[in-house]
Write an enzyme that holds these catalytic residues in place. Sequence first.
Site, PDB file in Angstrom:
ATOM      1  N   CYS A   8       0.868  -1.174   0.000  1.00 55.38           N
ATOM      2  CA  CYS A   8       0.000   0.000   0.000  1.00 55.38           C
ATOM      3  C   CYS A   8       0.907   1.227   0.000  1.00 55.38           C
ATOM      4  O   CYS A   8       2.109   1.103  -0.268  1.00 55.38           O
ATOM      5  CB  CYS A   8      -0.981  -0.012   1.175  1.00 55.38           C
ATOM      6  SG  CYS A   8      -0.253   0.123   2.827  1.00 55.38           S
ATOM      7  N   ASN A  11       2.472   1.491   4.226  1.00 56.58           N
ATOM      8  CA  ASN A  11       2.775   0.228   4.889  1.00 56.58           C
ATOM      9  C   ASN A  11       2.493   0.273   6.396  1.00 56.58           C
ATOM     10  O   ASN A  11       3.199  -0.324   7.180  1.00 56.58           O
ATOM     11  CB  ASN A  11       4.220  -0.210   4.612  1.00 56.58           C
ATOM     12  CG  ASN A  11       4.536  -1.635   5.034  1.00 56.58           C
ATOM     13  OD1 ASN A  11       5.621  -1.919   5.510  1.00 56.58           O
ATOM     14  ND2 ASN A  11       3.605  -2.547   4.865  1.00 56.58           N
ATOM     15  N   CYS A  13      -1.258   0.549   7.285  1.00 61.86           N
ATOM     16  CA  CYS A  13      -2.685   0.225   7.422  1.00 61.86           C
ATOM     17  C   CYS A  13      -3.059  -1.035   6.648  1.00 61.86           C
ATOM     18  O   CYS A  13      -3.197  -2.108   7.231  1.00 61.86           O
ATOM     19  CB  CYS A  13      -3.560   1.397   6.957  1.00 61.86           C
ATOM     20  SG  CYS A  13      -3.400   2.904   7.938  1.00 61.86           S
ATOM     21  N   ARG A  14      -3.239  -0.911   5.341  1.00 63.28           N
ATOM     22  CA  ARG A  14      -3.795  -2.004   4.543  1.00 63.28           C
ATOM     23  C   ARG A  14      -2.829  -3.160   4.319  1.00 63.28           C
ATOM     24  O   ARG A  14      -3.190  -4.323   4.531  1.00 63.28           O
ATOM     25  CB  ARG A  14      -4.283  -1.467   3.189  1.00 63.28           C
ATOM     26  CG  ARG A  14      -5.416  -0.474   3.329  1.00 63.28           C
ATOM     27  CD  ARG A  14      -5.706   0.225   2.028  1.00 63.28           C
ATOM     28  NE  ARG A  14      -4.590   1.111   1.674  1.00 63.28           N
ATOM     29  CZ  ARG A  14      -4.482   1.765   0.528  1.00 63.28           C
ATOM     30  NH1 ARG A  14      -5.408   1.609  -0.404  1.00 63.28           N
ATOM     31  NH2 ARG A  14      -3.466   2.559   0.302  1.00 63.28           N
ATOM     32  N   SER A  15      -1.622  -2.871   3.855  1.00 65.42           N
ATOM     33  CA  SER A  15      -0.711  -3.984   3.534  1.00 65.42           C
ATOM     34  C   SER A  15      -0.253  -4.750   4.777  1.00 65.42           C
ATOM     35  O   SER A  15      -0.190  -5.985   4.722  1.00 65.42           O
ATOM     36  CB  SER A  15       0.470  -3.522   2.674  1.00 65.42           C
ATOM     37  OG  SER A  15       1.232  -2.525   3.296  1.00 65.42           O
ATOM     38  N   ASP A 124      -8.252   3.456   1.670  1.00 66.06           N
ATOM     39  CA  ASP A 124      -7.218   3.633   2.687  1.00 66.06           C
ATOM     40  C   ASP A 124      -7.847   4.124   3.988  1.00 66.06           C
ATOM     41  O   ASP A 124      -8.364   5.238   4.056  1.00 66.06           O
ATOM     42  CB  ASP A 124      -6.182   4.643   2.187  1.00 66.06           C
ATOM     43  CG  ASP A 124      -4.949   4.704   3.049  1.00 66.06           C
ATOM     44  OD1 ASP A 124      -4.989   4.240   4.218  1.00 66.06           O
ATOM     45  OD2 ASP A 124      -3.928   5.226   2.567  1.00 66.06           O
TER      46      ASP A 124
END
Length: 151
Positions: A8, A11, A13-15, A124
């Site tokens: 993301c 690096n 939150c999402r990934s 995000d």
Amino acid sequence: MTKILFVCMGNICRSPMAEAIFRDHFEKEHKSAFQVDSAGTSRWEVGNPPHRGTKKMLSRHGISTQGMRARQIEQQDFYDADYIIGMDRENVEDLAAMAPEGTEQKVYLYLDRTPGMEGQGIPDPWYTGDFDQTYDLIQAGLPYWLTFFEE
């Protein structure tokens, strides 16, 4: 060993959420043939732990983020990883622009494997504040990626 890299922007939150969810799954299923990591396209958050919203969401589901730190994707990652999975279209476009020649085919959009969600990105939560949505979308794609990895 199959190496999977989730990416993301920062690096945090999402990934890392995807990394932790997939790692947890592989550990529970005793599938040591898979190695999971995550990175960001930017260096803004390098060295930082996952966002408190990510940590809280994963903790609620009994998934650890211990030892995780944000890092920026490096050129070597394109050679080392078998799959580089961007969490939204902008991430995928950035990854395609960074990919050394001959590695572009490793770059995927996360939700492209999820029927009815092809072409969509995972919003995000840094901006939306909706970590539940992020978790739910990652979980929605999980079985389809598992089938794809094992083909």
